[in-house]
Design a protein around this motif. Structure first.
Motif, PDB file in Angstrom:
ATOM      1  N   LYS A 125     -10.261  -4.360 -31.276  1.00 22.36           N
ATOM      2  CA  LYS A 125     -11.304  -3.469 -30.754  1.00 22.36           C
ATOM      3  C   LYS A 125     -11.352  -3.381 -29.237  1.00 22.36           C
ATOM      4  O   LYS A 125     -12.089  -2.586 -28.682  1.00 22.36           O
ATOM      5  N   LEU A 126     -10.571  -4.219 -28.563  1.00 22.62           N
ATOM      6  CA  LEU A 126     -10.607  -4.222 -27.098  1.00 22.62           C
ATOM      7  C   LEU A 126      -9.970  -2.957 -26.533  1.00 22.62           C
ATOM      8  O   LEU A 126      -8.959  -2.474 -27.031  1.00 22.62           O
ATOM      9  N   THR A 127     -10.568  -2.448 -25.481  1.00 16.08           N
ATOM     10  CA  THR A 127     -10.031  -1.310 -24.745  1.00 16.08           C
ATOM     11  C   THR A 127      -9.984  -1.693 -23.265  1.00 16.08           C
ATOM     12  O   THR A 127     -10.524  -2.737 -22.872  1.00 16.08           O
ATOM     13  N   PRO A 128      -9.380  -0.869 -22.437  1.00 16.97           N
ATOM     14  CA  PRO A 128      -9.375  -1.177 -21.002  1.00 16.97           C
ATOM     15  C   PRO A 128     -10.782  -1.358 -20.416  1.00 16.97           C
ATOM     16  O   PRO A 128     -10.954  -2.050 -19.413  1.00 16.97           O
ATOM     17  N   ARG A 129     -11.793  -0.779 -21.058  1.00 15.52           N
ATOM     18  CA  ARG A 129     -13.168  -0.935 -20.567  1.00 15.52           C
ATOM     19  C   ARG A 129     -13.678  -2.369 -20.693  1.00 15.52           C
ATOM     20  O   ARG A 129     -14.673  -2.725 -20.062  1.00 15.52           O
ATOM     21  N   ASN A 130     -13.002  -3.203 -21.528  1.00 17.71           N
ATOM     22  CA  ASN A 130     -13.403  -4.596 -21.671  1.00 17.71           C
ATOM     23  C   ASN A 130     -12.899  -5.479 -20.530  1.00 17.71           C
ATOM     24  O   ASN A 130     -13.221  -6.662 -20.473  1.00 17.71           O
ATOM     25  N   ILE A 131     -12.105  -4.919 -19.640  1.00 18.90           N
ATOM     26  CA  ILE A 131     -11.575  -5.682 -18.505  1.00 18.90           C
ATOM     27  C   ILE A 131     -12.356  -5.268 -17.259  1.00 18.90           C
ATOM     28  O   ILE A 131     -12.402  -4.098 -16.898  1.00 18.90           O
ATOM     29  N   LYS A 132     -12.983  -6.260 -16.622  1.00 16.82           N
ATOM     30  CA  LYS A 132     -13.761  -5.994 -15.407  1.00 16.82           C
ATOM     31  C   LYS A 132     -13.486  -7.088 -14.386  1.00 16.82           C
ATOM     32  O   LYS A 132     -13.772  -8.260 -14.635  1.00 16.82           O
ATOM     33  N   ASP A 133     -12.910  -6.683 -13.275  1.00 19.55           N
ATOM     34  CA  ASP A 133     -12.657  -7.606 -12.159  1.00 19.55           C
ATOM     35  C   ASP A 133     -11.933  -8.884 -12.591  1.00 19.55           C
ATOM     36  O   ASP A 133     -12.315  -9.983 -12.192  1.00 19.55           O
ATOM     37  N   GLY A 134     -10.904  -8.721 -13.411  1.00 19.04           N
ATOM     38  CA  GLY A 134     -10.110  -9.870 -13.830  1.00 19.04           C
ATOM     39  C   GLY A 134     -10.727 -10.704 -14.940  1.00 19.04           C
ATOM     40  O   GLY A 134     -10.280 -11.817 -15.210  1.00 19.04           O
ATOM     41  N   TRP A 135     -11.756 -10.173 -15.590  1.00 23.32           N
ATOM     42  CA  TRP A 135     -12.421 -10.861 -16.696  1.00 23.32           C
ATOM     43  C   TRP A 135     -12.325 -10.003 -17.949  1.00 23.32           C
ATOM     44  O   TRP A 135     -12.438  -8.779 -17.888  1.00 23.32           O
ATOM     45  N   LEU A 136     -12.161 -10.664 -19.103  1.00 24.83           N
ATOM     46  CA  LEU A 136     -12.249 -10.017 -20.411  1.00 24.83           C
ATOM     47  C   LEU A 136     -13.680 -10.213 -20.889  1.00 24.83           C
ATOM     48  O   LEU A 136     -14.150 -11.359 -20.985  1.00 24.83           O
ATOM     49  N   ILE A 137     -14.382  -9.111 -21.174  1.00 23.96           N
ATOM     50  CA  ILE A 137     -15.787  -9.172 -21.577  1.00 23.96           C
ATOM     51  C   ILE A 137     -15.936  -8.430 -22.901  1.00 23.96           C
ATOM     52  O   ILE A 137     -15.593  -7.246 -22.995  1.00 23.96           O
ATOM     53  N   TYR A 138     -16.436  -9.134 -23.921  1.00 23.81           N
ATOM     54  CA  TYR A 138     -16.588  -8.510 -25.239  1.00 23.81           C
ATOM     55  C   TYR A 138     -17.618  -9.272 -26.072  1.00 23.81           C
ATOM     56  O   TYR A 138     -17.987 -10.397 -25.753  1.00 23.81           O
ATOM     57  N   SER A 139     -18.081  -8.630 -27.146  1.00 25.06           N
ATOM     58  CA  SER A 139     -18.986  -9.267 -28.107  1.00 25.06           C
ATOM     59  C   SER A 139     -18.185  -9.610 -29.351  1.00 25.06           C
ATOM     60  O   SER A 139     -17.676  -8.704 -30.015  1.00 25.06           O
TER      61      SER A 139
END
Length: 181
Positions: free
Chosen positions: A105-119
């Motif tokens: 389910k990860l997309t490029p939007r889950n990457i922010k400033d070198g961090w992977l962010i997801y639920s």
């Protein structure tokens, strides 16, 4: 007259195990889905599942690659191009600890400033937890390598989970790792 759920389950499990490499957890999941389908049409009377103990999924203790084994897998150069992609996804998974169901389910939007962010999928409905994982240079390199490759705009180009698991076993074997992981 219909067969009992016990008999249907035993026959299904035997037939599936014979025809494919599907595991008992997947069979248990599919049988729970069958029960849900039967109930969806209205709870039948008599209830064929009333006396049936639904099989439970069984998970072994997780085993991990050592850092040396991970690097050996990452450096394995005897793979086909398709398996190299799956190897890279597996290595990314090793660096992030992300479940494969969440990775899909990860997309490029889950990457922010070198961090992977997801639920996480398995816990988001119960806890609302958001996971933030710092990405190593190697993980960022994998993301960059596959940027824009997936037609569904996912972070990485996936194959089906069953094919992925088969590919990982083959990749580990090619890297000289023959223990369960």
């Amino acid at each position: 007259m219909l067969n009992s759920p016990e008999k249907i389950y035993a026959e299904y499990k035997q037939g599936v195990a014979f025809k494919s490499s599907i595991g008992s957890n997947a069979i248990a999941t599919r049988f729970r889905q069958l029960r849900a389908l039967v109930y969806f049409g209205g709870k039948p009377y008599p209830n064929p599942f009333e006396q049936f103990k639904m099989p439970q999924e069984v998970y072994a203790d997780p085993t991990f690659l050592t850092p040396e084994e991970r690097e050996r897998v990452a450096a394995c150069d005897t793979l086909t191009t398709a398996k190299q992609v799956q190897r890279d996804i597996f290595i990314f998974q090793c660096y992030t600890g992300c479940r494969i169901s969440d990775m899909y389910k990860l997309t490029p939007r889950n990457i922010k400033d070198g961090w992977l962010i997801y639920s996480p999928q398995k816990t988001q409905h119960n806890t609302g937890i958001v996971v933030e994982v710092p990405l190593s240079p190697a993980a960022l390199s994998i993301i960059e390598r596959y940027k824009g490759v997936d037609l569904k705009n996912r972070l990485l180009p996936f194959i089906s989970d069953i094919k992925y698991n088969v590919a990982i076993r083959s990749i580990l074997k090619a890297a000289g790792i023959d223990r369960p992981v």
